[in-house]
Structure formats: structure tokens, C-alpha cells
Design an enzyme around this catalytic site. Sequence first.
Site, PDB file in Angstrom:
ATOM      1  CE  LYS A   1      -3.529   8.075   6.658  1.00 16.99           C
ATOM      2  NZ  LYS A   1      -4.706   7.179   6.478  1.00 16.99           N
TER       3      LYS A   1
ATOM      4  CB  SER B   1     -11.310   7.515  -3.645  1.00 16.81           C
ATOM      5  OG  SER B   1     -10.092   7.917  -3.043  1.00 16.81           O
TER       6      SER B   1
ATOM      7  CD  GLU C   1       5.793  -4.057   3.759  1.00 16.73           C
ATOM      8  OE1 GLU C   1       5.171  -4.964   4.352  1.00 16.73           O
ATOM      9  OE2 GLU C   1       6.150  -3.015   4.333  1.00 16.73           O
TER      10      GLU C   1
ATOM     11  NE  ARG D   1      -5.561   9.677   3.198  1.00 21.56           N
ATOM     12  CZ  ARG D   1      -4.264   9.868   3.045  1.00 21.56           C
ATOM     13  NH1 ARG D   1      -3.765  11.094   3.009  1.00 21.56           N
ATOM     14  NH2 ARG D   1      -3.439   8.835   2.932  1.00 21.56           N
TER      15      ARG D   1
ATOM     16  CE  LYS E   1      -3.568   2.460   2.508  1.00 26.50           C
ATOM     17  NZ  LYS E   1      -4.572   2.414   3.580  1.00 26.50           N
TER      18      LYS E   1
ATOM     19  CE  LYS F   1      -6.007   2.008  -0.561  1.00 26.88           C
ATOM     20  NZ  LYS F   1      -6.565   2.012   0.779  1.00 26.88           N
TER      21      LYS F   1
ATOM     22  CE1 TYR G   1     -14.897   3.231  -2.787  1.00 23.98           C
ATOM     23  CE2 TYR G   1     -13.031   3.694  -4.235  1.00 23.98           C
ATOM     24  CZ  TYR G   1     -13.554   3.499  -2.959  1.00 23.98           C
ATOM     25  OH  TYR G   1     -12.722   3.570  -1.869  1.00 23.98           O
TER      26      TYR G   1
HETATM   27  C1  PBG Z   1      -7.130   3.766   5.447  1.00 27.64           C
HETATM   28  C2  PBG Z   1      -7.619   3.503   4.060  1.00 27.64           C
HETATM   29  C3  PBG Z   1      -7.491   4.417   3.013  1.00 27.64           C
HETATM   30  C4  PBG Z   1      -8.102   3.844   1.913  1.00 27.64           C
HETATM   31  C5  PBG Z   1      -8.585   2.580   2.301  1.00 27.64           C
HETATM   32  N1  PBG Z   1      -8.264   2.392   3.631  1.00 27.64           N
HETATM   33  C6  PBG Z   1      -6.933   5.776   2.997  1.00 27.64           C
HETATM   34  C7  PBG Z   1      -5.597   6.030   3.537  1.00 27.64           C
HETATM   35  O1  PBG Z   1      -4.758   5.147   3.694  1.00 27.64           O
HETATM   36  O2  PBG Z   1      -5.365   7.196   3.847  1.00 27.64           O
HETATM   37  C8  PBG Z   1      -8.196   4.528   0.589  1.00 27.64           C
HETATM   38  C9  PBG Z   1      -9.158   3.979  -0.390  1.00 27.64           C
HETATM   39  C10 PBG Z   1      -9.463   4.885  -1.532  1.00 27.64           C
HETATM   40  O3  PBG Z   1      -8.822   5.943  -1.758  1.00 27.64           O
HETATM   41  O4  PBG Z   1     -10.380   4.540  -2.284  1.00 27.64           O
HETATM   42  N2  PBG Z   1      -6.825   2.716   6.259  1.00 27.64           N
END
Ligand code: PBG
Length: 335
Positions: free
Chosen positions: A226, A283, A242, A214, A204, A257, A322
Site C-alpha cells: 500500500k 491491531s 496531509e 488484515r 495513515k 494511525k 480494541y
Molecule cells: C483499511 C484499514 C486498515 C485498518 C483500518 N482500515 C488496514 C489497512 O490499511 O491495510 C487497520 C486497523 C488495524 O490494524 O487495527 N482501509
Amino acid sequence: MSEKLNLPIRARRNRKSEAVRGLVRETVLHPSDLIYPLFLHDAPQNDPIASMPGCHRWSLEGLVNEVGAAWNAGVRAVVFFPKIGETFKTPRGEECFNPDGLIPRAIRAVKSAFPGITVITDVALDPYNSDGHDGVVERSSSGELKILNDETVALLCRQALCHAEAGADIVSPSDMMDGRVGQIRSALDAAAYEDISILSYTAKYASAYYGPFRGALDSAPKDGDKKTYQMDPANRREALREAELDVTEGADILMVKPAGPYLDIIRTLRDAFDLPIAAYQVSGEYLMIKSAAKDGWIDEEKVAMESLLGIKRAGADMILTYFAKDIAARLGERN
Ligand code: PBG
């Protein structure tokens, strides 16, 4: 008149009709490949999400209806993301293992209405954490942030257990703390939840493509970023590292991701490991397609379909998107 070329090999012969193209097609999307992420909140109405057109923060009743619509379209797996009221957020995010919290209630409601659907839950502190981070934050006297790994993992184990008790089929740690897959596996096994699977967010990345998500959950970090736990977008070998850790710790499925900008990482993990690979079309990827289509510049359905096909062709066995409900419905009509 031009002369005939002496061409014994003509690649176009395999593209000469829809039927022939069907015979030679290498990758086919199925509704059963898709996982539908859904947002929910503790309110009686369904609120459209401004940053993610077409998505809503569902009430519990709205959620059950939407899962039903997705089920009818052929979707067989859903994943839930809660928007938690500010008053429930704490530095340690204890609301994440409240057995009567929003997620456990959602799992019970959806599983009793649709026992055959696979319910996946997100394991991370960010929706519950008053600092908006995936882990517990410690602040030094100079104001520097530290995300505490081991303390967070203990909380994630309690969150995963809480979801398992409520009836989740798969728990999905998205936090990127070290060692969490192994610890969650042991905690589940010790409580006789050895049949609950772990879908690990293996690679990720610290991505700007999460912005609209968010916004949907009001879960942006209040301070800092992050980058001390999510991966550097520049790195590929680190994804292999990982993945090795997750495999040895007992993950059932490895996830990459975001998806579209990281197709090489999907392919790398596909080639190096035997476990199923998931990819999350996040997203920002969704919003870019939606926005361009809204202005009439691209065909939403065709581009969405092509983006998902590309992710599958890169090596993903399943895709969180989505678009899941709409694309599943469309795929169903074609068959
Ligand atoms: C947080 C989480 C995030 C997403 C899924 N779980 C956001 C982040 O890590 O800040 C993002 C999913 C998306 O953007 O569609 N645990």
C-alpha cells in the site's frame, strides 16, 4: 547518618500521596475518549478472531449485544469493519454502496437499539475489492499495479452516501486517496447530509502493525503493497502537508494511525492545528500487549491503560482501541 541536603526544591513533594498526585495529574482518560472498533460478518454465529484474541467477527445480533455491553461500560462511539464474502468482491468493490449490504444493516440495527451512540463507518474499498486494495487496481501489460485515485474517490463518495443514508453519524475515509475528503464533503452536502461529520485518516502510515487486522477481515492486498497511497513511516513533515489538505477540504477530525509508534506525529498535528485529533491504536499494538500479557510477562490492564494515557498525553482527544470496552468499564469503576 548522612547529612540533610540543602534542597529547597524537592519535586517529590508533588508525588507524596494519591490525593496529591490526583491534584497535579495532567492527563486523565475518560470512557468518552474511546472509540470501539468492531468486526462483523454476514453469518448467524460469532467467530473469535485468531489473530486478535478477545475480538470477534460478530453476527448482526452479536454486534448489537456487544455494542450494548460497551454502552453499559461507558463507551459512546463505535466504528464498524465488515468481512465481506469472497463472492461479493469485485475489482471496483460495488458492494460497498449496496443499501442492503452488511454495513447499512448494521448501522440501522445498532442505531435503533442505541439511538444515543455515535456510529462511525470506515470508508475504503479494501473489504470489498477483489484485489484487496483500498482503491481500484489497474494492471499494466508488464504486470505493474496502479491504484487509480480519481476513479476510487468517486466510489468512496457513493460509499459515504450509502452510510449516511443508513444513519451513520460520522464517515471515516481510511483509503488515503488524494482529494477524497473534499469530494465526500461535497457529495454529502449535495444530498443534504451537511450534519454528517468526516473523521479523516489524515496521516495513515504504510505500517506492518496492521497485520492482525488484515487477518481478521481477510483483506490483505493480493498483490503489491500500500506504499503508493499510505505514508512512509519515515516522514513527519508530510503529515503536516496531509493535514493542511484535509483541513482545507473540510475534515472535522484528523486522525493519526498507528498511534503508539507515532506519538510525535500526534503531537505535531496537535500543535499545528485546532481541529480535534484522533489516534488509532491498531491491531498490532493491541496484539503485542495481549500476547505479552497472556504469557504473564506484563499486566494487560496496566499496560493497556498506560499505552492509552501516553497517546492522550501526546495530544489525542480520542482514541480508537480494541481495549475500549474493557478499559471504559475499569475507568467507570474507579470513579
Ligand atoms: C483499511 C484499514 C486498515 C485498518 C483500518 N482500515 C488496514 C489497512 O490499511 O491495510 C487497520 C486497523 C488495524 O490494524 O487495527 N482501509
